[in-house]
Design an enzyme around this catalytic site. Structure first.
Site, PDB file in Angstrom:
ATOM      1  N   SER A 259       3.036  83.472  44.161  1.00 41.20           N
ATOM      2  CA  SER A 259       3.306  84.113  43.057  1.00 41.20           C
ATOM      3  C   SER A 259       2.572  83.707  42.695  1.00 41.20           C
ATOM      4  O   SER A 259       1.684  82.833  42.256  1.00 41.20           O
ATOM      5  CB  SER A 259       4.443  83.609  42.826  1.00 41.20           C
ATOM      6  OG  SER A 259       4.704  85.067  41.715  1.00 41.20           O
ATOM      7  N   CYS A 260       1.894  85.185  41.975  1.00 38.55           N
ATOM      8  CA  CYS A 260       1.448  85.477  41.072  1.00 38.55           C
ATOM      9  C   CYS A 260       1.111  86.755  40.183  1.00 38.55           C
ATOM     10  O   CYS A 260       2.215  86.976  39.769  1.00 38.55           O
ATOM     11  CB  CYS A 260      -0.583  85.976  41.437  1.00 38.55           C
ATOM     12  SG  CYS A 260      -0.303  87.648  42.175  1.00 38.55           S
ATOM     13  N   PRO A 261       1.039  86.389  38.671  1.00 38.95           N
ATOM     14  CA  PRO A 261       1.353  87.405  37.719  1.00 38.95           C
ATOM     15  C   PRO A 261       1.166  88.910  38.162  1.00 38.95           C
ATOM     16  O   PRO A 261       2.429  89.657  37.373  1.00 38.95           O
ATOM     17  CB  PRO A 261       0.689  86.606  36.443  1.00 38.95           C
ATOM     18  CG  PRO A 261      -1.045  86.069  36.493  1.00 38.95           C
ATOM     19  CD  PRO A 261      -0.571  85.811  38.648  1.00 38.95           C
TER      20      PRO A 261
END
Length: 570
Positions: free
Chosen positions: A116-118
């Site tokens: 997951s990333c922002p």
């Protein structure tokens, strides 16, 4: 330095087993070795050694005569000993096991991972690809769940997590770790997975640590999440919307009640502009209540299509409110936006480098356009006409018709006490608050408070109908009842449903009917008796309390009539 394993299996000697385990741990530490210790006692298996630890180990010390599942350690050097030998001289056993250590087994591991990333676009999927390729290169099996801008994809199941030897979290955002309690877990960012997935997998195998086992609350939350994930269909989506809408209704309703208390029923008039009462009305009615329908529609859509559905849903909800179609239009807009956005997401195919445009540009724009045009030209006016007819019917209800509606709402609130039927009655009553129709809400809350209160009263007055445990549970039911937590009655209903549920339904129906007959209005959808002292939160307070008392008494008496006596030593 060797990595050792130990299995102590002495089912009848729990205390000595724990002492032996600590002795082995201290001996290994003094000699510069690491050790994982599995203890098998009368209370079960503690700190079970998993495949990943076996793959890294050079030898295993097997203590005791109980079952150890020795087939797990066929590729390791096996050192046998007795419990007494460990307690007498643990150092010798550890030193012997560490001699001539075998090379760690290269057994394939079962790995699960989350990335997951922002922004939830590029790095999320690049990290997933890196981990997949790296694990394959090393001969391990892996499944990667991506938590991107279009929601969770390739979601890990409870069975896959249970079977996993290792969990890798490669994320630059906060990830809920509740599901992984007790598993070997390694956390890092997405950078390493993108740059060299194989090296990251190696590091994870070597450095992963066992995550804390979940406590009872975490287990309950995980179970609820799992059940929620398995439950599908319109009911789930509608309840998601209602749950997100509810805080806006509560906050808005209390602000409106306070505004009326300070400035009278015309606090919203321009003559009061600038006063505290006028300001509270702006906060409650013009802001809190104004957001009810958009929030309802937005999160119904979110439940169906995840984050890309929020924008079309909320825009559809705003249009429903402005066109006068109220909560009915909001519900339709939410489902329309959700299913439309989900359809577009599944059928619009782009190159993987352009796929990031879908959640931030393509889906919100197309979804909003389709839903908006349909609401304006097709749906809005007909639904507004239906809502107006419903409002006029409810406002004109008097006598027997009001009693019947109140009895129906009351019976539904008690039928499954927090289940689909209960929530349907509650959602109907809450939705009408946006149309300034408050009598069904009063009936619903009073009827929802009645079941636990009736049971609490019955356990005091008719002790021979309840077990000793139920006498104690009755005290807690009273607290839950006055707080409008209908679920406090569920343990009693589960033990004797055919007698308890009918009694509670009749009691709640009486409360709902009397509330509607008295014309009681409630502007706050939750809080139980704690919101009743707020000025103007409820009208005809005396009649409302009397309805609640009568319904509670009827329910308690029916419990006495329907339930059979139980032995008091039970």
């Amino acid at each position: 330095m060797a990595h050792l394993l130990a299995v102590i299996s002495c089912p009848d000697q729990t205390t000595q087993s724990l002492l032996a385990g600590e002795a082995l741990r201290q001996a290994a530490q003094k000699q510069g070795h690491s050790i994982d210790i599995e203890t098998r006692s009368g209370s079960g298996v503690q700190n079970r050694i998993e495949s990943a630890a076996i793959a890294r180990a050079s030898a295993v010390i097997l203590i005791g005569e109980g079952a150890v599942e020795a087939e797990r350690f066929t590729k390791l050097k096996n050192q046998f000993g007795t419990l007494q030998a460990v307690l007498d001289d643990a150092s010798s056993l550890v030193a012997e096991a560490a001699k001539g250590e075998a090379a760690p087994s290269a057994a394939a591991l079962s790995i699960v991972a989350i990335t997951s990333c922002p922004t939830g676009i590029a790095h999320t999927f690049m990290a997933a690809e890196g981990l997949t390729q790296g694990a394959a290169e090393l001969g391990h099996k892996i499944k990667v769940e991506t938590q991107g801008s279009v929601g969770a994809q390739n979601t890990l199941t409870a069975a896959e997590i249970a079977a996993a030897d290792l969990v890798i979290i490669a994320a630059d955002t906060q990830v809920d770790l509740t599901r992984f309690g007790g598993k070997r877990l390694y956390q890092t960012g997405t950078k390493g997975a993108i740059g060299n997935g194989a090296e990251l997998v190696k590091t994870a195998i070597a450095q992963a640590k066992k995550a804390a086992a979940p406590d009872l609350l975490d287990q309950a939350q995980a179970a609820k999440s799992e059940m929620s994930a398995q439950r599908t269909g319109p009911y789930k989506h509608l309840m998601t919307g209602v749950s997100f809408m509810l805080p806006f209704v509560v906050a808005g309703g209390i602000m409106i009640a306070l505004a009326f208390a300070l400035g009278g029923i015309y606090a919203f008039d321009d003559a009061h502009k600038g006063t505290l009462a006028w300001a509270l009305f702006q906060i409650g009615a013009k802001s809190g209540f104004a957001l009810m329908v958009p929030i309802l529609a937005g999160y119904i859509s979110y439940s169906i299509a995840d984050r890309p559905g929020i924008t079309p849903g909320m825009i559809g909800g705003m249009l429903a409110a402005s066109l006068g179609s109220g909560f009915l239009g909001g519900i339709i807009a939410g489902f329309l936006a959700g299913y439309t956005t989900d359809f577009l997401n599944r059928h619009i195919k782009l190159h993987k480098h352009l796929d990031g445009l879908k959640p931030v540009l393509i889906l919100p724009v197309l979804g909003s356009l389709i839903v908006g045009l349909l609401m304006i030209y097709v749906i809005g006016d007909p639904v507004a006409a239906v809502l107006t007819s419903l409002q006029n019917t409810l406002k004109g209800m008097q006598g027997s018709s009001a009693v019947l509606l109140g009895a129906l709402i009351g019976a539904m609130m008690a039928f499954d006490m927090g289940g689909p039927v209960n929530k349907a009655a509650y959602a109907f009553s809450t939705g009408l608050l946006a149309s300034q129709i408050y009598t069904p809400m009063a009936a619903a809350m009073g009827a929802g408070m009645t079941p636990p209160l009736a049971l609490a009263l019955a356990t005091v007055l008719f002790k021979d109908r309840f077990t000793r445990d139920e006498h104690e549970a009755g005290k807690a039911a009273a607290v839950l009842g006055i707080s409008f937590i209908t679920e406090g009655a569920i343990p009693f209903a589960a033990r004797d449903p055919l007698r308890v549920i009918p009694a509670l339904m009749i009691g709640s129906a009486v409360t709902g009917a009397l509330s509607m007959l008295s014309g009681v209005e409630l502007k706050v959808p939750h809080g139980g008796i704690f919101v009743l002292p707020i000025p103007n939160a409820v009208t005809h307070l005396g009649a409302y309390l009397l309805a609640l008392l009568i319904g509670t008494a009827v329910g308690a008496v029916l419990l006495r009539v329907l339930k059979k006596p139980v032995p008091q030593n039970a």
